[in-house]
Design a protein around this motif. Structure first.
Motif, mmCIF file in Angstrom:
data_model
loop_
_atom_site.group_PDB
_atom_site.id
_atom_site.type_symbol
_atom_site.label_atom_id
_atom_site.label_comp_id
_atom_site.label_asym_id
_atom_site.label_seq_id
_atom_site.Cartn_x
_atom_site.Cartn_y
_atom_site.Cartn_z
ATOM 1 N N ASN A 1 9.467 3.369 -11.981
ATOM 2 C CA ASN A 1 9.551 2.475 -13.125
ATOM 3 C C ASN A 1 8.319 1.575 -13.153
ATOM 4 O O ASN A 1 8.022 0.862 -12.191
ATOM 5 C CB ASN A 1 10.830 1.633 -13.041
ATOM 6 C CG ASN A 1 11.032 0.793 -14.285
ATOM 7 O OD1 ASN A 1 10.364 -0.230 -14.455
ATOM 8 N ND2 ASN A 1 11.969 1.207 -15.140
ATOM 9 N N THR A 2 7.603 1.613 -14.299
ATOM 10 C CA THR A 2 6.344 0.881 -14.399
ATOM 11 C C THR A 2 6.550 -0.624 -14.285
ATOM 12 O O THR A 2 5.803 -1.329 -13.576
ATOM 13 C CB THR A 2 5.640 1.204 -15.727
ATOM 14 O OG1 THR A 2 5.458 2.620 -15.848
ATOM 15 C CG2 THR A 2 4.286 0.503 -15.817
ATOM 16 N N ALA A 3 7.554 -1.155 -14.964
ATOM 17 C CA ALA A 3 7.804 -2.599 -14.927
ATOM 18 C C ALA A 3 8.193 -3.041 -13.522
ATOM 19 O O ALA A 3 7.712 -4.081 -13.011
ATOM 20 C CB ALA A 3 8.901 -2.968 -15.932
ATOM 21 N N ALA A 4 9.071 -2.272 -12.886
ATOM 22 C CA ALA A 4 9.480 -2.613 -11.523
ATOM 23 C C ALA A 4 8.301 -2.518 -10.563
ATOM 24 O O ALA A 4 8.156 -3.320 -9.638
ATOM 25 C CB ALA A 4 10.606 -1.684 -11.082
ATOM 26 N N GLN A 5 7.436 -1.525 -10.796
ATOM 27 C CA GLN A 5 6.264 -1.364 -9.934
ATOM 28 C C GLN A 5 5.327 -2.560 -10.050
ATOM 29 O O GLN A 5 4.819 -3.072 -9.057
ATOM 30 C CB GLN A 5 5.533 -0.079 -10.302
ATOM 31 C CG GLN A 5 4.390 0.273 -9.353
ATOM 32 C CD GLN A 5 3.631 1.493 -9.811
ATOM 33 O OE1 GLN A 5 3.052 1.487 -10.915
ATOM 34 N NE2 GLN A 5 3.648 2.550 -8.980
ATOM 35 N N ARG A 6 5.098 -3.019 -11.302
ATOM 36 C CA ARG A 6 4.228 -4.173 -11.505
ATOM 37 C C ARG A 6 4.821 -5.436 -10.892
ATOM 38 O O ARG A 6 4.107 -6.237 -10.262
ATOM 39 C CB ARG A 6 4.002 -4.383 -12.993
ATOM 40 C CG ARG A 6 3.128 -3.321 -13.635
ATOM 41 C CD ARG A 6 3.001 -3.541 -15.120
ATOM 42 N NE ARG A 6 2.129 -2.523 -15.745
ATOM 43 C CZ ARG A 6 1.940 -2.403 -17.055
ATOM 44 N NH1 ARG A 6 2.565 -3.250 -17.888
ATOM 45 N NH2 ARG A 6 1.145 -1.461 -17.532
ATOM 46 N N SER A 7 6.150 -5.615 -11.049
ATOM 47 C CA SER A 7 6.805 -6.795 -10.494
ATOM 48 C C SER A 7 6.704 -6.795 -8.966
ATOM 49 O O SER A 7 6.400 -7.822 -8.339
ATOM 50 C CB SER A 7 8.273 -6.832 -10.921
ATOM 51 O OG SER A 7 8.389 -6.916 -12.316
ATOM 52 N N TYR B 1 0.809 -1.220 0.000
ATOM 53 C CA TYR B 1 0.000 0.000 0.000
ATOM 54 C C TYR B 1 0.845 1.276 0.000
ATOM 55 O O TYR B 1 0.476 2.275 -0.620
ATOM 56 C CB TYR B 1 -0.928 -0.014 1.220
ATOM 57 C CG TYR B 1 -1.796 1.207 1.341
ATOM 58 C CD1 TYR B 1 -2.926 1.366 0.529
ATOM 59 C CD2 TYR B 1 -1.491 2.213 2.266
ATOM 60 C CE1 TYR B 1 -3.727 2.494 0.634
ATOM 61 C CE2 TYR B 1 -2.285 3.349 2.371
ATOM 62 C CZ TYR B 1 -3.398 3.476 1.555
ATOM 63 O OH TYR B 1 -4.185 4.600 1.652
ATOM 64 N N THR B 2 1.986 1.236 0.724
ATOM 65 C CA THR B 2 2.757 2.481 0.910
ATOM 66 C C THR B 2 3.974 2.614 -0.005
ATOM 67 O O THR B 2 4.326 3.736 -0.402
ATOM 68 C CB THR B 2 3.232 2.590 2.365
ATOM 69 O OG1 THR B 2 4.084 1.466 2.672
ATOM 70 C CG2 THR B 2 2.046 2.589 3.323
ATOM 71 N N GLN B 3 4.628 1.509 -0.333
ATOM 72 C CA GLN B 3 5.889 1.606 -1.067
ATOM 73 C C GLN B 3 5.762 1.377 -2.576
ATOM 74 O O GLN B 3 6.461 2.023 -3.361
ATOM 75 C CB GLN B 3 6.886 0.588 -0.483
ATOM 76 C CG GLN B 3 7.189 0.794 0.977
ATOM 77 C CD GLN B 3 7.740 2.182 1.271
ATOM 78 O OE1 GLN B 3 8.624 2.685 0.567
ATOM 79 N NE2 GLN B 3 7.207 2.815 2.321
ATOM 80 N N VAL B 4 4.894 0.466 -2.962
ATOM 81 C CA VAL B 4 4.769 0.173 -4.398
ATOM 82 C C VAL B 4 4.362 1.410 -5.198
ATOM 83 O O VAL B 4 4.916 1.669 -6.273
ATOM 84 C CB VAL B 4 3.786 -1.003 -4.622
ATOM 85 C CG1 VAL B 4 3.474 -1.175 -6.107
ATOM 86 C CG2 VAL B 4 4.369 -2.288 -4.057
ATOM 87 N N PRO B 5 3.393 2.220 -4.711
ATOM 88 C CA PRO B 5 3.022 3.410 -5.507
ATOM 89 C C PRO B 5 4.168 4.398 -5.699
ATOM 90 O O PRO B 5 4.102 5.239 -6.619
ATOM 91 C CB PRO B 5 1.890 4.037 -4.684
ATOM 92 C CG PRO B 5 1.310 2.899 -3.907
ATOM 93 C CD PRO B 5 2.485 2.031 -3.573
#
Length: 322
Positions: A283-289, A275-279
């Motif tokens: 980098n979109t790919a790193a975020q999805r991974s 909830y707090t760190q992923v957003p």
């Protein structure tokens, strides 16, 4: 010849009649020399004070305070017996009870006589005549320091129980101890005043209270209070093998609550990170991974938690993957 024998017995009984008074006078003189201290005994004075007849109680501490013996309990109890002696002589009845200390260096013969192998040891020789006379099985009574305690209050309670003499222990004010407390208090207050801005900033940190709140929730959800109230064993056994989980929802082991607490903690960590760190990941790919990995960890850990509930009670209806 018979007349001589009668006179001899009469003289002997007369001597015995005054022997207790003689010893009381002798002991009172020794007490008068140092009222705040127990009488320092040697073999001779020990035998005199403890031999029959007695119309007084004689409490004797057998000890070994010499440096070569390194008897720390002897030195600790020495302070307590001084306090008892001083308190008794302040308000206690005169000539009815005496306190003495016999050191090994002054009474080796007594130690050998009573076959003592450890010190300190306390003997009570009760009155054998007079209004306070007591009939006991043995010559003396023993105060068990290991079981009853080495404090003056404990010893005074035992004295009252076995001799009827009530002793009110009045401990002197320990200025050194209270001075230490005062210094610590002033130092603590000074530190708080000097660092007040940093402390206020630390206590105002929202994340700190979030972490503390989450930690308390995890601890109490794991069954911590149940353990404190019921006092369950750490682990159990089943068919001769160690068991970590107790069957049913009405019982649990300490190890079980710790395992459940860890699982709850992991579920919370995965969710908070998701909830707090992923957003914050640019980098979109790193975020999805990262989102996929944390979501997978969250689901699998939560599935493990549900599996624990099912293991405890087969009737639990919910499962997820595991």
């Amino acid at each position: 010849m018979r007349v001589v024998g009668i006179l001899f017995l009469s003289l002997l009984s007369l001597v015995n009649a005054y022997s207790s008074d003689y010893k009381v006078n002798k002991l009172n003189k020794l007490v008068a020399e140092s009222p705040a201290e127990p009488i320092t005994l040697d073999t001779k004075t020990f035998n005199l004070a403890t031999e029959t007849p007695r119309n007084y109680s004689m409490f004797v501490v057998l000890t070994a305070e010499g440096e070569q013996f390194q008897c720390s309990p002897c030195k600790a109890f020495a302070e307590e017996i001084r306090l008892v002696t001083k308190s008794f002589h302040k308000k206690g009845p005169k000539g009815q009870a005496f306190f003495g200390v016999l050191d090994f260096a002054n009474g080796k013969e007594v130690f050998h006589k009573y076959k003592l192998t450890s010190v300190p040891f306390v003997y009570h020789f009760p009155p054998t005549e007079g209004p306070n006379k007591r009939n006991i099985k043995d010559e003396f009574e023993i105060y068990d320091l290991n079981r009853l305690g080495v404090k003056a209050e404990d010893f005074a309670f035992w004295i009252e129980k076995h001799s009827g003499h009530k002793i009110h222990i009045s401990r002197p004010i320990d200025f050194k101890l209270y001075g230490t407390y005062a210094i610590m208090a002033v130092s603590s207050i000074g530190t708080l005043v000097a660092l007040r801005s940093q402390i206020i900033a630390f206590l105002s940190e929202k994340k700190l209270w979030q972490m503390m709140s989450l930690s308390f929730i995890v601890i109490f959800c794991s069954g911590y209070m149940w353990n404190q109230i019921r006092g369950p064993p750490f682990m159990g056994s089943e068919n001769g093998k160690p068991a970590m989980f107790a069957g049913g929802f009405q019982n649990q082991y300490v190890a079980e609550s710790q395992i459940v607490g860890i699982i709850y903690g992991l579920v919370s960590v995965w969710f908070v990170l998701l909830y707090t760190q992923v957003p914050k990941i640019q980098n979109t790919a790193a975020q999805r991974s990262a989102a996929f990995i944390l979501a997978t960890l969250f689901i699998m850990t939560y599935s493990l938690l549900l599996r624990v509930f099912t293991f405890k009670n087969g009737g639990y209806p919910f499962t997820l993957f595991l």
